[in-house]
Enzyme design. Sequence first.
Site, PDB file in Angstrom:
ATOM      1  N   ARG A 100      27.434  38.370  18.668  1.00  0.00           N
ATOM      2  CA  ARG A 100      26.197  38.901  19.252  1.00  0.00           C
ATOM      3  C   ARG A 100      26.483  39.659  20.553  1.00  0.00           C
ATOM      4  NH1 ARG A 100      21.762  33.978  18.491  1.00  0.00           N
ATOM      5  NH2 ARG A 100      22.328  33.435  16.353  1.00  0.00           N
ATOM      6  N   GLU A 171      17.409  41.075  11.070  1.00  0.00           N
ATOM      7  CA  GLU A 171      16.458  40.661  12.101  1.00  0.00           C
ATOM      8  C   GLU A 171      16.852  41.305  13.420  1.00  0.00           C
ATOM      9  OE1 GLU A 171      16.683  36.631  13.648  1.00  0.00           O
ATOM     10  OE2 GLU A 171      14.511  36.452  13.652  1.00  0.00           O
TER      11      GLU A 171
HETATM   12  C1  LIG Z   1      16.959  30.588  17.239  1.00  0.00           C
HETATM   13  C2  LIG Z   1      17.319  29.164  17.605  1.00  0.00           C
HETATM   14  C3  LIG Z   1      17.397  28.283  16.379  1.00  0.00           C
HETATM   15  O1  LIG Z   1      18.521  28.666  15.583  1.00  0.00           O
HETATM   16  C4  LIG Z   1      19.184  27.505  15.160  1.00  0.00           C
HETATM   17  N1  LIG Z   1      20.582  27.845  14.902  1.00  0.00           N
HETATM   18  C5  LIG Z   1      21.383  28.575  15.710  1.00  0.00           C
HETATM   19  N2  LIG Z   1      22.604  28.693  15.146  1.00  0.00           N
HETATM   20  C6  LIG Z   1      22.549  28.040  13.954  1.00  0.00           C
HETATM   21  C7  LIG Z   1      23.481  27.803  12.901  1.00  0.00           C
HETATM   22  N3  LIG Z   1      24.726  28.288  12.970  1.00  0.00           N
HETATM   23  N4  LIG Z   1      23.075  27.084  11.836  1.00  0.00           N
HETATM   24  C8  LIG Z   1      21.810  26.602  11.759  1.00  0.00           C
HETATM   25  N5  LIG Z   1      20.882  26.788  12.723  1.00  0.00           N
HETATM   26  C9  LIG Z   1      21.257  27.502  13.795  1.00  0.00           C
HETATM   27  C10 LIG Z   1      19.000  26.533  16.301  1.00  0.00           C
HETATM   28  O2  LIG Z   1      19.200  25.207  15.828  1.00  0.00           O
HETATM   29  C11 LIG Z   1      17.565  26.803  16.683  1.00  0.00           C
HETATM   30  O3  LIG Z   1      16.706  26.080  15.825  1.00  0.00           O
END
Ligand SMILES: CC[C@H]1O[C@@H](n2cnc3c(N)ncnc32)[C@H](O)[C@@H]1O
Length: 482
Positions: A100, A171
């Site tokens: 990112r 997105e």
């Molecule tokens: C926008 C933030 C959200 O994205 C989720 N998140 C970020 N990286 C991952 C990931 N690698 N796998 C699953 N959920 C993820 C995080 O838990 C939060 O709910």
Amino acid sequence: MELKNKRLTEAEFSKQREEVLTHWPTGKDVNLQEAVEYLKKVPEHKNFAAKLRKANQEGITLVQPRAGVALVDEHIKLLQYLQDEGGADLLPNTIDSYTRQNRYNECEVGIQESIKENRSMLNGFPVVNHGVANCRKVLEAVELPLQARHGTPDARLLTEIIHAGGWTSNEGGGISYNIPYAKSVSLEKTILDWQYCDRLTGMYEEMGIEINREPFGPLTGTLVPPSMSNVVAIVEGLLAAEQGVKNLTLGYGQCGNLVQDVAAIRALVEQASEYFKTYGYNVELTTVFHQWMGGFPADESKAFGVISWGSATAALAGATKVIVKTPHEAIGIPTKEANAQGIKATKQTLNLLKGQRLPMSKELEQEINLIKAETKCIIDKLFELGKGDLAVGVVKAFETGVMDIPFAPSKYNAGKILPARDNNGAVRYLEFGNIPMSKEIKDFNRQLLEERAKTEGRDVSFQMVVDDIYAVGKGTLVGRPE
Ligand SMILES: CC[C@H]1O[C@@H](n2cnc3c(N)ncnc32)[C@H](O)[C@@H]1O
């Protein structure tokens, strides 16, 4: 390049593209014509835009998790599990934080460490390092459409690779992937960079490939007033449409009061459609509702209460898609099992509510009208500041605090806005900063907060904001004094 809300010319695009594809060695595998031929062979049930269209026509809400790990084969196993065990309707590829920030060298280190440690040492899928062929490997290993979910201010190379790799949704946006995600990246730069991403999307559309674009609705996910969130969604939709985007999913992060959340989705669709019509854009519009993006209870049973409430609200709002949280939200990245549990709890709730919508009422109509009026105040000012140019208007709006996102890390955000919940838990403006609202709207927001203050026997204060930020994690919606 001068910032203007104007479709990039072929020369402007090609000049940038030459340089963008050199940002990492995997850029050399991107060949637009070859990609179009590959995308034409992607079956319809794996095209993101087509699946959203079908759901919209059938009036159902699709379920999509977030998920991403460092290594390709592990990532495939994860997505297959969320597809087969979880029952996901759409699949994500959540991209890691280094990607990112365009820090691909660190991604390489993370990939090597993940191989050595036999576990993911990155917090997502490093798609630029893995490249086109591996994106196709992921797509060919699942039976659902794929989307890139990230938070990338400069997503130009990422966008080139994911679409050449057969992923048909992306997105993000120049505002929504800057202000909540970066500290010191200029808004001018990210709007220009996302015009590139949207122009590429438009070019695929012109070559017969449908690609879905989804601005990031929740922003900081911390008590963002619906009107401010809708302004960003509508503006990013208009900027994308100018570049030729035809398929848009506009999003919103749950605040927690049912009438307000349903009103936010209804107002978003109605008002966005009005603006697209006014500016002559023929875009296909769907909506995405993000389950509560703020602090979660650590207790997993309580977390399911929050997940189910978000699911119910998405169903009653008639959102086309809901983004799922998991019972591990308070801890961090979920296990695949917890992720699947979040999906299943969501689907159970959606199925119980299938076909139901929150009926129109005086309260719902009043909230829809309020959100639209607040949104209009800000967008009108945008066009005035930009002397008719929306892109210029956005930059000036953040400079002057006309657009202001609560608790955003960006130094380009004024940060004078303060939100707090009213007595029913609806998010209101406690401080407007330089946001240009009419006196009537300001007075109404204040009156609702005074009603809460009276109930709680305290003054309207910053303490309400603090209490509201911790409330859901502690088990309530409104942060009542202890
Ligand atoms: C926008 C933030 C959200 O994205 C989720 N998140 C970020 N990286 C991952 C990931 N690698 N796998 C699953 N959920 C993820 C995080 O838990 C939060 O709910």
